[in-house]
Design a protein around this motif. Structure first.
Motif, PDB file in Angstrom:
ATOM      1  N   LEU A  51      11.982   5.447  -3.607  1.00  0.00           N
ATOM      2  CA  LEU A  51      10.873   4.641  -3.123  1.00  0.00           C
ATOM      3  C   LEU A  51      11.340   3.711  -1.998  1.00  0.00           C
ATOM      4  O   LEU A  51      10.667   3.561  -0.981  1.00  0.00           O
ATOM      5  CB  LEU A  51      10.274   3.840  -4.286  1.00  0.00           C
ATOM      6  N   ALA A  52      12.511   3.116  -2.170  1.00  0.00           N
ATOM      7  CA  ALA A  52      13.075   2.224  -1.145  1.00  0.00           C
ATOM      8  C   ALA A  52      13.298   2.966   0.166  1.00  0.00           C
ATOM      9  O   ALA A  52      13.011   2.431   1.250  1.00  0.00           O
ATOM     10  CB  ALA A  52      14.379   1.602  -1.646  1.00  0.00           C
ATOM     11  N   ARG A  53      13.798   4.202   0.083  1.00  0.00           N
ATOM     12  CA  ARG A  53      14.008   4.996   1.310  1.00  0.00           C
ATOM     13  C   ARG A  53      12.679   5.304   1.988  1.00  0.00           C
ATOM     14  O   ARG A  53      12.561   5.239   3.212  1.00  0.00           O
ATOM     15  CB  ARG A  53      14.757   6.291   0.978  1.00  0.00           C
ATOM     16  N   ALA A  96      14.778  -5.217  -3.023  1.00  0.00           N
ATOM     17  CA  ALA A  96      13.499  -5.715  -2.493  1.00  0.00           C
ATOM     18  C   ALA A  96      12.347  -4.838  -2.976  1.00  0.00           C
ATOM     19  O   ALA A  96      11.266  -5.343  -3.312  1.00  0.00           O
ATOM     20  CB  ALA A  96      13.533  -5.758  -0.966  1.00  0.00           C
ATOM     21  N   THR A  97      12.584  -3.541  -3.043  1.00  0.00           N
ATOM     22  CA  THR A  97      11.554  -2.616  -3.539  1.00  0.00           C
ATOM     23  C   THR A  97      11.265  -2.875  -5.004  1.00  0.00           C
ATOM     24  O   THR A  97      10.105  -2.939  -5.426  1.00  0.00           O
ATOM     25  CB  THR A  97      11.998  -1.160  -3.328  1.00  0.00           C
ATOM     26  N   SER A  98      12.313  -3.060  -5.797  1.00  0.00           N
ATOM     27  CA  SER A  98      12.144  -3.355  -7.214  1.00  0.00           C
ATOM     28  C   SER A  98      11.359  -4.647  -7.405  1.00  0.00           C
ATOM     29  O   SER A  98      10.472  -4.725  -8.273  1.00  0.00           O
ATOM     30  CB  SER A  98      13.517  -3.454  -7.890  1.00  0.00           C
ATOM     31  N   HIS A 117       0.830  -1.206   0.000  1.00  0.00           N
ATOM     32  CA  HIS A 117       0.000   0.000   0.000  1.00  0.00           C
ATOM     33  C   HIS A 117       0.864   1.256   0.000  1.00  0.00           C
ATOM     34  O   HIS A 117       0.533   2.238  -0.680  1.00  0.00           O
ATOM     35  CB  HIS A 117      -0.948   0.009   1.201  1.00  0.00           C
ATOM     36  N   ALA A 118       1.976   1.236   0.734  1.00  0.00           N
ATOM     37  CA  ALA A 118       2.873   2.398   0.765  1.00  0.00           C
ATOM     38  C   ALA A 118       3.500   2.620  -0.611  1.00  0.00           C
ATOM     39  O   ALA A 118       3.638   3.762  -1.065  1.00  0.00           O
ATOM     40  CB  ALA A 118       3.952   2.203   1.827  1.00  0.00           C
ATOM     41  N   ILE A 119       3.883   1.538  -1.277  1.00  0.00           N
ATOM     42  CA  ILE A 119       4.448   1.650  -2.635  1.00  0.00           C
ATOM     43  C   ILE A 119       3.414   2.255  -3.576  1.00  0.00           C
ATOM     44  O   ILE A 119       3.706   3.190  -4.326  1.00  0.00           O
ATOM     45  CB  ILE A 119       4.906   0.266  -3.147  1.00  0.00           C
ATOM     46  N   ILE A 120       2.211   1.723  -3.542  1.00  0.00           N
ATOM     47  CA  ILE A 120       1.143   2.206  -4.420  1.00  0.00           C
ATOM     48  C   ILE A 120       0.851   3.678  -4.153  1.00  0.00           C
ATOM     49  O   ILE A 120       0.726   4.487  -5.078  1.00  0.00           O
ATOM     50  CB  ILE A 120      -0.120   1.340  -4.260  1.00  0.00           C
TER      51      ILE A 120
END
Length: 152
Positions: A31-33, A41-43, A14-17
């Motif tokens: 985005l990872a930060r 892991a983010t990718s 949800h945070a990524i979206i």
């Protein structure tokens, strides 16, 4: 008929979206930060969300008036037949039609149209009226032009 399995989304998804809806150009490193994961892991998470059909694309938002479209309208179309090919052919030929929704109720379609002027809107709605009865509502203003999707 089996439904397509949905991805189980967690708070990190949800945070990524949320972050990508605010700025689709955000780098994976940024985005990872923000979400407190490694870049790899983010990718992987973004790829999983894309492959799973949650993220369907990236786009820019353009001001319609800056592009010369000074009139926005919604056209409701009462389409008299179940043969939708003429409808699809016509809306495909009208770049001013930016959304079309097949709906329940007295009308069959709700169509969002951008026009350069009222005369241009008359031309567009005249073409749509060849398919059935129409009702046109011109937009005065849009206090909520679009909204980001939040978890259900």
């Amino acid at each position: 008929m089996p439904s397509i399995p949905r991805l189980e989304l967690d708070t990190t998804d949800h945070a990524i979206i949320d972050c990508l809806q605010k700025d689709g150009r955000t780098s994976v490193a940024h985005l990872a930060r923000v979400i407190n994961l490694s870049a790899s892991a983010t990718s992987d998470r973004v790829r999983r969300l894309t492959d799973g059909g949650v993220i369907t694309g990236y786009s820019i938002t353009v001001d319609s008036e800056a592009m010369g479209y000074n009139v926005t309208a919604f056209v409701r179309l009462a389409y008299p037949t179940g043969n939708y090919k003429p409808f699809h052919d016509l809306v495909d030929s009208l770049p001013e039609v930016i959304e079309a929704h097949h709906v329940t109720g007295a009308d069959c379609f709700i169509i969002k149209v951008l026009a350069r002027s009222m005369r241009d809107l008359e031309r567009i709605t005249g073409r749509l009226a060849t398919l059935g009865g129409i009702t046109t509502s011109v937009v005065y203003s849009s206090p909520i032009p679009s909204r980001h999707i939040t978890p259900a």
